[in-house]
Design a protein around this motif. Structure first.
Motif, PDB file in Angstrom:
ATOM      1  N   TYR A 169       0.840  -1.206   0.000  1.00 30.04           N
ATOM      2  CA  TYR A 169       0.000   0.000   0.000  1.00 30.04           C
ATOM      3  C   TYR A 169       0.876   1.257   0.000  1.00 30.04           C
ATOM      4  N   ARG A 172       2.089   1.657  -3.487  1.00 32.22           N
ATOM      5  CA  ARG A 172       1.026   2.110  -4.399  1.00 32.22           C
ATOM      6  C   ARG A 172       0.770   3.603  -4.241  1.00 32.22           C
ATOM      7  N   LEU A 183      -6.728  -4.192  -6.576  1.00 29.05           N
ATOM      8  CA  LEU A 183      -5.750  -3.896  -5.520  1.00 29.05           C
ATOM      9  C   LEU A 183      -6.417  -3.309  -4.273  1.00 29.05           C
ATOM     10  N   ILE A 184      -7.437  -2.465  -4.451  1.00 29.55           N
ATOM     11  CA  ILE A 184      -8.146  -1.920  -3.266  1.00 29.55           C
ATOM     12  C   ILE A 184      -8.883  -3.058  -2.557  1.00 29.55           C
ATOM     13  N   SER A 187      -6.555  -5.384  -0.749  1.00 28.26           N
ATOM     14  CA  SER A 187      -5.903  -4.699   0.367  1.00 28.26           C
ATOM     15  C   SER A 187      -6.849  -4.630   1.577  1.00 28.26           C
ATOM     16  N   ILE A 188      -8.055  -4.140   1.339  1.00 26.08           N
ATOM     17  CA  ILE A 188      -9.007  -3.994   2.446  1.00 26.08           C
ATOM     18  C   ILE A 188      -9.394  -5.362   3.007  1.00 26.08           C
ATOM     19  N   LYS A 191      -6.914  -7.445   5.245  1.00 26.12           N
ATOM     20  CA  LYS A 191      -6.838  -7.008   6.647  1.00 26.12           C
ATOM     21  C   LYS A 191      -8.083  -7.431   7.420  1.00 26.12           C
ATOM     22  N   PHE A 211     -12.649   7.275  -3.276  1.00 25.86           N
ATOM     23  CA  PHE A 211     -11.816   6.673  -4.328  1.00 25.86           C
ATOM     24  C   PHE A 211     -12.637   6.467  -5.589  1.00 25.86           C
TER      25      PHE A 211
HETATM   26  N1  URA Z   1      -7.788   1.342   2.030  1.00 32.82           N
HETATM   27  C1  URA Z   1      -6.969   0.285   2.091  1.00 32.82           C
HETATM   28  O1  URA Z   1      -6.749  -0.269   3.159  1.00 32.82           O
HETATM   29  N2  URA Z   1      -6.415  -0.160   0.972  1.00 32.82           N
HETATM   30  C2  URA Z   1      -6.620   0.411  -0.234  1.00 32.82           C
HETATM   31  O2  URA Z   1      -6.089  -0.048  -1.218  1.00 32.82           O
HETATM   32  C3  URA Z   1      -7.468   1.515  -0.286  1.00 32.82           C
HETATM   33  C4  URA Z   1      -8.051   1.958   0.871  1.00 32.82           C
END
Ligand code: URA
Length: 428
Positions: A169, A172, A183-184, A187-188, A191, A211
């Protein structure tokens, strides 16, 4: 030991529009986390993904590889179900603050592992840190105890959750590859899945301050994340919500805490109350609590009691006065008419420039900086009427903030015909 792949070949597959195999994906994420693949190579791969995309199987594998890069948590030992909310980030988005205590007042655990704000969207931890004494760092055993006792926690996500995502991140962010749906989503969701919640409601923002600028893009992002969650055993839904104008009447850390407390006291702006209640109902349904009268729980003080417990459990004093900025500047209407635009991005950037947000990960933030809003789109305004009050500890910041804010305000002769809808769509 020899590496399984050559990263140059992996980048070439995606550059030429091919599909990455599960083995290539798990290797490249692991090798990047170990430092075997360099930043410039991962940046090239991210850009190839940005341009070529990933199919559903690749997104699932990419997400899993990021989960596997670190530890996973489990709330299975708690005596209650868990549910969480994640917002893709917006301006004036303080919903987490009233929402966690509201949902936990129904006996459901709400572990919200959050981050700090970067750029024009504020971070929940920065907001709560404006409460005297409140601490974001909570060791895991204490976190479990608070969830069992009071039910809601907002804490800093530990460095051990999806460390590959943290590295990717950050990369990026400086290589213009953030706003890419695969990718978003990965990524989210890496987690959130690593965090171990059993259900999740996503608040996918749409509009200038988000976004995703248009509804179709936001739907695709929501669909991708909901599928990733459900496939991983996390009961997941999404709401698509408006972020063309700020949420509520405040932007900035202490100012947003003040407004959240108003909502918890049964008042507050209608849009904040509506979104808080809709998200709460969805979270409660996923956790098995049906037909909850969440509006009533805000009015009768149950949610406020949970808020006070939540703040005290992390060292904060919920009754202490919040800090107030020493310098203010009013922005007034330049004409008679109707406010036709109050742009979320313009005000978000303005608040950030006043000192409420950070440009770099370790920059300090001002607790008191931000914007109070006195008129929303659709309101009739008179020339000279106060529209905004800007707050800061450093008055030399007003000029740069105004350069962003003023073009985001438009006054027209006719009232907008349609009422603003907060909830634009749902994906489950
Ligand atoms: N929040 C995130 O944790 N990852 C992203 O890619 C965008 C927003």
């Amino acid at each position: 030991m020899a590496e399984k792949f050559d990263v140059v070949d992996v980048i070439k597959v995606k550059r030429d529009g091919g599909e990455l195999s599960p083995e290539e994906i798990s290797w490249v994420i692991d090798a990047y986390t170990r430092g075997v693949v360099g930043d410039e190579q991962m940046a090239a791969l991210n850009m190839a993904i940005f341009i070529r995309g990933m199919n559903r199987r690749e997104i699932v594998d990419w997400t899993q590889a990021m989960i596997d890069s670190g530890e996973t948590m489990s709330f299975a030992s708690l005596s209650k179900p868990t549910t969480d909310k994640h917002s893709t980030g917006g301006v004036g988005d303080k919903i987490t603050l009233p929402l966690g205590p509201l949902v936990s007042s129904y006996g459901v655990a709400v572990p919200q592992l959050s981050g700090r704000g970067l750029g024009h969207t504020g971070g929940t931890l920065d907001k709560l840190e404006s409460i005297p004494g409140w601490q974001a760092d909570v060791p895991n055993d204490r976190l479990m105890q608070i969830l069992e006792d009071s039910g809601a926690v907002v804490a800093a996500a530990g460095a051990g959750l999806a460390p590959a995502d943290k590295k990717i991140y950050a990369l990026r962010d400086i290589t213009s590859t953030v706003d890419c749906i695969p990718l978003i989503a990965s990524s989210i969701m890496s987690k959130k899945i690593a965090e171990g919640t059993s259900s999740l409601v996503l608040d996918v923002k749409v509009g200038s301050g988000a976004f995703m600028k248009d509804l179709n893009q936001a739907r695709e992002l929501a669909r991708t994340m909901v599928d990733l969650g459900n496939d991983a055993g996390v009961n997941t839904r999404a709401l698509l919500t408006d972020m063309s104008t700020p949420l509520g009447l405040t932007i900035g850390n202490a100012l947003e805490v003040r407004e959240s407390v108003e909502v918890l006291a049964g008042g507050g702006p209608a849009d904040v109350v509506e979104l808080t209640c809709e998200l709460a109902r969805n979270m409660l349904e996923l956790a098995g609590v049906h037909d909850a009268d969440v509006e009533q729980a805000l009015k009768d003080g149950r949610a406020m009691d949970s808020w006070k417990k939540m703040i005290r459990a992390q060292g904060g004093d919920p009754d202490a006065a919040l800090p107030v900025a020493p310098h203010t500047h009013d922005v007034v209407a330049q004409a008679d008419g109707y406010l036709t635009k109050l742009d979320a991005l313009a005000l978000g950037v303005g608040s950030w420039r006043l000192g409420a947000g950070r440009a770099r990960k370790d920059d300090p933030v001002q607790a008191t900086a931000g914007i109070e809003i006195f008129a929303k789109p659709g309101d009739k305004v008179a020339k000279g009427q106060k529209l905004l009050t800007l707050h800061t500890e450093t008055p030399d910041k007003f000029e740069r903030a105004l350069e962003s804010i003023e073009p985001g305000i438009e006054i027209g002769d006719t009232a907008p015909t349609a009422e603003r809808e907060i909830i634009l769509d749902r994906v489950s």
